[in-house]
Every structure is written in C-alpha cells, then in structure tokens.
Design a protein around this motif. Structure first.
Motif, PDB file in Angstrom:
ATOM      1  N   PHE A   1       1.796   5.541  -8.356  1.00 19.53           N
ATOM      2  CA  PHE A   1       2.808   6.452  -7.698  1.00 19.53           C
ATOM      3  C   PHE A   1       2.997   6.031  -6.317  1.00 19.53           C
ATOM      4  O   PHE A   1       2.183   4.731  -5.780  1.00 19.53           O
ATOM      5  N   GLU A   2       3.965   6.375  -6.370  1.00 18.84           N
ATOM      6  CA  GLU A   2       4.846   6.090  -5.213  1.00 18.84           C
ATOM      7  C   GLU A   2       3.423   6.971  -4.439  1.00 18.84           C
ATOM      8  O   GLU A   2       3.273   7.857  -4.672  1.00 18.84           O
ATOM      9  N   ASP A   3       3.193   6.618  -3.092  1.00 23.34           N
ATOM     10  CA  ASP A   3       2.291   7.457  -1.527  1.00 23.34           C
ATOM     11  C   ASP A   3       2.722   8.844  -1.246  1.00 23.34           C
ATOM     12  O   ASP A   3       2.021   9.779  -1.913  1.00 23.34           O
ATOM     13  N   GLY A   4       3.991   8.892  -1.268  1.00 24.53           N
ATOM     14  CA  GLY A   4       5.050  10.111  -1.160  1.00 24.53           C
ATOM     15  C   GLY A   4       4.784  11.184  -2.711  1.00 24.53           C
ATOM     16  O   GLY A   4       6.008  12.161  -2.933  1.00 24.53           O
ATOM     17  N   ALA A   5       4.348  10.646  -3.789  1.00 20.53           N
ATOM     18  CA  ALA A   5       4.944  10.681  -4.562  1.00 20.53           C
ATOM     19  C   ALA A   5       4.020  12.452  -5.627  1.00 20.53           C
ATOM     20  O   ALA A   5       4.588  13.619  -5.598  1.00 20.53           O
ATOM     21  N   PHE A   6       3.185  13.195  -4.278  1.00 19.56           N
ATOM     22  CA  PHE A   6       2.661  14.446  -3.996  1.00 19.56           C
ATOM     23  C   PHE A   6       2.867  15.113  -3.107  1.00 19.56           C
ATOM     24  O   PHE A   6       2.625  14.500  -2.293  1.00 19.56           O
ATOM     25  N   ASP A   7       2.457  16.557  -3.148  1.00 17.64           N
ATOM     26  CA  ASP A   7       2.483  17.381  -1.893  1.00 17.64           C
ATOM     27  C   ASP A   7       1.065  18.135  -1.888  1.00 17.64           C
ATOM     28  O   ASP A   7      -0.016  17.623  -2.970  1.00 17.64           O
ATOM     29  N   GLU A   8       0.961  19.007  -0.668  1.00 17.26           N
ATOM     30  CA  GLU A   8      -0.433  18.912  -0.668  1.00 17.26           C
ATOM     31  C   GLU A   8      -0.918  20.142  -1.347  1.00 17.26           C
ATOM     32  O   GLU A   8      -2.639  20.272  -1.411  1.00 17.26           O
ATOM     33  N   ASN A   9      -0.100  20.062  -2.185  1.00 17.06           N
ATOM     34  CA  ASN A   9      -1.139  21.029  -3.457  1.00 17.06           C
ATOM     35  C   ASN A   9      -1.345  20.195  -5.192  1.00 17.06           C
ATOM     36  O   ASN A   9      -1.861  20.015  -5.631  1.00 17.06           O
ATOM     37  N   GLY A  10      -0.615  18.533  -4.381  1.00 19.12           N
ATOM     38  CA  GLY A  10      -1.463  17.976  -5.261  1.00 19.12           C
ATOM     39  C   GLY A  10      -0.032  18.062  -7.051  1.00 19.12           C
ATOM     40  O   GLY A  10      -0.454  17.326  -8.023  1.00 19.12           O
ATOM     41  N   GLN A  11       1.000  18.643  -6.786  1.00 20.00           N
ATOM     42  CA  GLN A  11       2.171  18.775  -7.291  1.00 20.00           C
ATOM     43  C   GLN A  11       3.055  17.431  -7.274  1.00 20.00           C
ATOM     44  O   GLN A  11       3.428  17.326  -6.040  1.00 20.00           O
ATOM     45  N   LEU A  12       3.612  17.135  -7.879  1.00 20.26           N
ATOM     46  CA  LEU A  12       4.423  15.804  -7.826  1.00 20.26           C
ATOM     47  C   LEU A  12       5.146  16.393  -7.717  1.00 20.26           C
ATOM     48  O   LEU A  12       6.207  17.423  -7.358  1.00 20.26           O
ATOM     49  N   VAL A  13       5.922  15.721  -6.677  1.00 25.48           N
ATOM     50  CA  VAL A  13       7.712  16.529  -5.045  1.00 25.48           C
ATOM     51  C   VAL A  13       9.130  16.266  -5.739  1.00 25.48           C
ATOM     52  O   VAL A  13       9.656  17.196  -5.568  1.00 25.48           O
ATOM     53  N   ARG A  14       8.745  15.751  -7.572  1.00 28.34           N
ATOM     54  CA  ARG A  14       9.964  15.637  -7.948  1.00 28.34           C
ATOM     55  C   ARG A  14       9.633  15.131  -9.447  1.00 28.34           C
ATOM     56  O   ARG A  14       8.044  15.259  -9.442  1.00 28.34           O
ATOM     57  N   ASP A  15      10.511  15.081 -10.779  1.00 30.50           N
ATOM     58  CA  ASP A  15      10.378  14.581 -11.611  1.00 30.50           C
ATOM     59  C   ASP A  15       9.427  13.222 -12.050  1.00 30.50           C
ATOM     60  O   ASP A  15      10.002  12.759 -10.956  1.00 30.50           O
ATOM     61  N   LEU A  16       8.608  13.188 -12.734  1.00 33.02           N
ATOM     62  CA  LEU A  16       7.340  12.891 -12.685  1.00 33.02           C
ATOM     63  C   LEU A  16       8.130  10.686 -12.544  1.00 33.02           C
ATOM     64  O   LEU A  16       7.709   9.836 -11.873  1.00 33.02           O
ATOM     65  N   ALA A  17       9.217  10.438 -13.403  1.00 29.75           N
ATOM     66  CA  ALA A  17      10.095   9.277 -13.088  1.00 29.75           C
ATOM     67  C   ALA A  17      10.376   8.800 -11.664  1.00 29.75           C
ATOM     68  O   ALA A  17      10.610   7.644 -11.759  1.00 29.75           O
ATOM     69  N   GLN A  18      11.049  10.034 -11.438  1.00 28.99           N
ATOM     70  CA  GLN A  18      11.129   9.713 -10.289  1.00 28.99           C
ATOM     71  C   GLN A  18      10.176   9.770  -8.259  1.00 28.99           C
ATOM     72  O   GLN A  18      10.446   9.334  -7.825  1.00 28.99           O
ATOM     73  N   CYS A  19       8.746   9.145  -9.462  1.00 29.48           N
ATOM     74  CA  CYS A  19       7.582   9.141  -8.749  1.00 29.48           C
ATOM     75  C   CYS A  19       6.822   8.505  -8.764  1.00 29.48           C
ATOM     76  O   CYS A  19       5.881   7.289  -8.171  1.00 29.48           O
ATOM     77  N   ILE A  20       7.658   7.230  -9.268  1.00 22.79           N
ATOM     78  CA  ILE A  20       5.915   5.778 -10.141  1.00 22.79           C
ATOM     79  C   ILE A  20       7.069   4.748  -8.620  1.00 22.79           C
ATOM     80  O   ILE A  20       8.008   4.483  -8.846  1.00 22.79           O
ATOM     81  N   ASN A  21       5.686   4.460  -8.411  1.00 25.38           N
ATOM     82  CA  ASN A  21       6.049   3.204  -7.762  1.00 25.38           C
ATOM     83  C   ASN A  21       6.495   1.990  -8.139  1.00 25.38           C
ATOM     84  O   ASN A  21       7.163   1.047  -7.934  1.00 25.38           O
ATOM     85  N   LYS A  22       5.062   1.520  -9.171  1.00 23.22           N
ATOM     86  CA  LYS A  22       6.398   0.824  -9.903  1.00 23.22           C
ATOM     87  C   LYS A  22       4.916   0.143 -11.238  1.00 23.22           C
ATOM     88  O   LYS A  22       4.287   1.519 -11.499  1.00 23.22           O
ATOM     89  N   ILE A  23       4.915  -0.262 -12.231  1.00 18.23           N
ATOM     90  CA  ILE A  23       5.086  -0.701 -13.684  1.00 18.23           C
ATOM     91  C   ILE A  23       3.976  -2.095 -13.901  1.00 18.23           C
ATOM     92  O   ILE A  23       5.058  -2.784 -12.989  1.00 18.23           O
ATOM     93  N   GLY A  24       3.058  -2.596 -13.745  1.00 13.73           N
ATOM     94  CA  GLY A  24       2.588  -3.655 -13.688  1.00 13.73           C
ATOM     95  C   GLY A  24       1.771  -3.707 -14.347  1.00 13.73           C
ATOM     96  O   GLY A  24       0.412  -2.798 -15.052  1.00 13.73           O
ATOM     97  N   HIS A  25       1.108  -5.044 -15.276  1.00 13.35           N
ATOM     98  CA  HIS A  25       1.360  -6.615 -14.492  1.00 13.35           C
ATOM     99  C   HIS A  25       1.173  -7.351 -15.857  1.00 13.35           C
ATOM    100  O   HIS A  25       1.606  -8.963 -15.589  1.00 13.35           O
ATOM    101  N   ALA A  26       1.276  -7.242 -17.081  1.00 11.91           N
ATOM    102  CA  ALA A  26       1.828  -7.897 -18.005  1.00 11.91           C
ATOM    103  C   ALA A  26       2.595  -7.278 -18.780  1.00 11.91           C
ATOM    104  O   ALA A  26       2.730  -7.616 -20.258  1.00 11.91           O
ATOM    105  N   MET A  27       3.961  -6.989 -18.922  1.00 10.87           N
ATOM    106  CA  MET A  27       4.510  -6.428 -19.395  1.00 10.87           C
ATOM    107  C   MET A  27       5.007  -7.918 -19.945  1.00 10.87           C
ATOM    108  O   MET A  27       6.482  -7.388 -21.187  1.00 10.87           O
ATOM    109  N   HIS A  28       5.174  -8.707 -19.204  1.00  9.49           N
ATOM    110  CA  HIS A  28       6.405 -10.255 -20.051  1.00  9.49           C
ATOM    111  C   HIS A  28       5.452 -10.671 -20.817  1.00  9.49           C
ATOM    112  O   HIS A  28       6.615 -10.937 -21.419  1.00  9.49           O
TER     113      HIS A  28
END
Ligand code: FE2
Length: 283
Positions: A78-105
């Motif tokens: 997740f992005e660092d700012g993905a969760f609010d103070e109540n632990g809820q996602l601040v927007r839709d799940l897919a807009q909160c992911i920072n990155k996918i890793g590390h062996a998709m290739h």
C-alpha cells in the motif's frame, strides 16, 4: 539497436532514453493486468505499506516477513497514505496500492511477455550485459494525491555484483511529468561512489552506510519527463529519486533490475534464487 551516440550517453551520463520502446497496446495490456492484481489484493489479510522512510520501509520489523516473501512472488504493497486514522482505505482499493513486486516477470503471463523478447535482449547486450539475469520486477503506481516519494538511492545497493553490473530498465506506463512525480537523475553520477547497501541476513534486512558523499542537489539533478511507452535504461550506480505525486494523474511505471551473470552475485542481496526457480534473461 543503440546508436553510437546513445551508447556514449549511457557510458558518460549513466542513462539512455528510448522513446516509443513499447506501443500503446503493450502499455495498456500491462496496465490492465496490474489493475487486476491490485483489485484482487485482500486488504484485510495484508495492509503492508511500502515506503523509503526507514521507520516504515522494508527494514521496519512489522513488514519484514511480508516484504521478504515477495522476493520470488507477486505481492501488493500500500501507499503510506492509503489508510485513514480509523484504518479505513481513503479511496478504492486499486487507487491505494503503491506497488506490486517482485517476480511478475517470471510468474505472470502478461508481465512475462512484456519483460522478454529479442529487442530487450539486444539492448541488454548494447549496454554491456553479456549474460542478462532479471532478478526483480516492480509495478509502481505512484497514485494520484497519495503516491509517495522515493528518496535518492542507487539500485546497485540492492543488487551487488563483482564487478558492478546491475542495470535498471524503467518503462513509463503513463506520461511522467514534474507534476506527477517523474524520475530525477544526476547525469554522470554513476561515476561516483556507492553510498549505501541494502543487505539481508536470514529474516532481517538492513541498510549499511558505505560512503558519506551527499546526494545531489537541484543544481546537479535533472527531471526526466517522458511519454508513456518510453524506456529509460540506467546504470545501477546512477543516483535517482522521484517526488511524491500531488497531482490528480497517476504515474505508473514498470521496472526490471538486471545483472550480468558473468559477474559474481552477492549472497547478501535480498533476492536470491534456487535451482527450483532459477534466474533467467530476456529470451
Ligand atoms: Fe531505483
């Protein structure tokens, strides 16, 4: 594939920019697949954040196991700012992911297709990789408004070989601009020292300071504003960073970290492969 002037630029400046390396349909296919993977992530099972802040990053105890387990797998952070103070996602799940890793290739058909081929093999040879070995893939979302900065670093610190060989293949999936957090580099900075190393010992990782040379300031760094489909190839010693994305446009990018198999790969590097999952090249 590379012209003489491009090879010269790579050697002297530490990077080369290849416009239109991937076409629109290749870009769209990767973007769509990344979105599918992000949407399939279960935030109740894993809420790990990716950050280059040392209190929150991979070396922070609480995310260590999840981070290490992603080395040879496909995991979302997740992005660092993905969760609010109540632990809820601040927007839709897919807009909160920072990155996918590390062996998709190696583990996902769409990513595998994007990450391989004769064109990449030839390019690798042109930048001096006699026997390319792809150790890592990352899909970086750099989400609108909450896409975190990535501090100055050198990729060599994560993938040490003797002699140094790691080379980064950075694909722009969206147009990268000053507003949405394009990459900044220090031209020629690959001729300077390696400042830090990221090493693993068992289930622990840590950053080791090697050289006190300061990171570049605004007078030495340049922004690389590039169009979607551009491939940026750079020497692992080239200092680079990207600012946070405060705009309302995403800045997706996809990276591969590739070493030369004729160089010795350090056993302290955080990603290791066994006989059951051997490292391989572009073809
Ligand atoms: Fe990097």
């Amino acid at each position: 594939m590379l012209k003489y002037a491009q090879k010269e630029q790579f050697n002297q400046q530490g990077f080369v920019i290849l416009k239109g390396f991937k076409n629109a349909s290749q870009i769209e296919a990767l973007k769509a697949r990344a979105l599918e993977i992000a949407c399939a992530h279960n935030p109740d099972a894993h809420r790990e954040v990716f950050s280059t802040d040392r209190e929150k990053g991979p070396q922070a105890d609480k995310i260590q196991d999840y981070f290490l387990s992603s080395a040879n797998d496909i995991k979302c952070f997740f992005e660092d700012g993905a969760f609010d103070e109540n632990g809820q996602l601040v927007r839709d799940l897919a807009q909160c992911i920072n990155k996918i890793g590390h062996a998709m290739h190696d583990l996902d058909k769409v990513f595998e297709d994007f990450s391989h081929g004769e064109q990449l093999a030839e390019l690798a040879k042109d930048v001096g990789l006699a026997k390319p070995q792809i150790w890592q893939s990352m899909y970086i979302f750099k989400q609108p408004h909450i896409g975190g900065k990535v501090d100055w670093h050198q990729d060599t610190g994560f993938f040490m070989t003797t002699p140094q060989s790691v080379t980064t293949f950075w694909f722009a999936i969206d147009d990268a601009t000053l507003e949405n957090g394009c990459l900044w580099v220090e031209p020629g900075g690959h001729k300077g020292p390696l400042r830090q190393r990221f090493v693993r010992a068992g289930r622990k990782t840590q950053i080791i300071e090697l050289d006190p040379t300061p990171w570049p300031d605004e007078t030495r760094a340049i922004p690389l504003q590039v169009k979607a489909g551009t491939l940026l190839v750079f020497n692992g010693l080239l200092p680079h960073y990207s600012a946070a994305n405060m705009s309302d446009r995403p800045r997706n990018a996809y990276t591969l970290h590739v070493t030369d198999g004729s160089c010795a790969y350090a056993p302290e590097n955080w990603i290791q492969r066994g006989k059951d999952f051997p490292v391989s090249g572009f073809v």
